[in-house]
Design an enzyme around this catalytic site. Structure first.
Site, short mmCIF file in Angstrom:
data_model
loop_
_atom_site.label_atom_id
_atom_site.label_comp_id
_atom_site.label_asym_id
_atom_site.label_seq_id
_atom_site.Cartn_x
_atom_site.Cartn_y
_atom_site.Cartn_z
N ASN A 51 -6.10 -2.63 1.97
CA ASN A 51 -6.08 -4.08 2.13
C ASN A 51 -7.52 -4.55 2.22
O ASN A 51 -8.39 -3.83 2.67
CB ASN A 51 -5.35 -4.49 3.42
CG ASN A 51 -3.85 -4.47 3.27
OD1 ASN A 51 -3.30 -4.46 2.18
ND2 ASN A 51 -3.16 -4.47 4.41
N ARG A 71 0.83 -1.22 0.00
CA ARG A 71 0.00 0.00 0.00
C ARG A 71 0.86 1.26 0.00
O ARG A 71 0.57 2.20 -0.74
CB ARG A 71 -0.97 0.01 1.18
CG ARG A 71 -2.07 -1.03 1.05
CD ARG A 71 -2.91 -1.12 2.29
NE ARG A 71 -2.04 -1.51 3.40
CZ ARG A 71 -2.32 -1.30 4.67
NH1 ARG A 71 -3.43 -0.68 5.02
NH2 ARG A 71 -1.50 -1.69 5.62
#
Length: 97
Positions: A42, A24
């Site tokens: 996520n 990320r």
């Protein structure tokens, strides 16, 4: 500034070893460098989901980069579908879904 016709928005679901490997953070840095709008998060199933919006060529470059990801990631597949363009804004990391 790109014309509206030059913009593209996609929702990508990245599969593989993509959580716990800085995917990320890498996505936020890469998307910002490419001037994209959208978000990354996520998912509870172990995938990473991202909305990329911006100039079509930059979105395509981002998707290609996502196939590699950061060095610790092992990407097995990316599912991509068209998405609604959120318009200009920032690219951000969102909480897990």
């Amino acid at each position: 500034m790109a014309d509206k016709e030059d913009r593209k928005a996609v929702l990508a679901r990245i599969h593989g070893k993509v959580q716990g490997v800085w995917y990320r953070g890498w996505t936020v840095e890469t998307a910002n460098r490419l001037g994209l709008d959208g978000w990354v998060r996520n998912r509870g199933d172990g995938t990473v989901e991202a909305l990329f919006a911006g100039p079509a060529d930059a979105v395509d470059r981002m998707l290609e980069a996502c196939r590699r990801g950061p060095s610790a990631a092992i990407v097995s597949d990316i599912a991509v579908e068209p998405a609604r363009d959120p318009g200009p804004g920032v690219f951000e990391q969102r909480p897990t879904l």
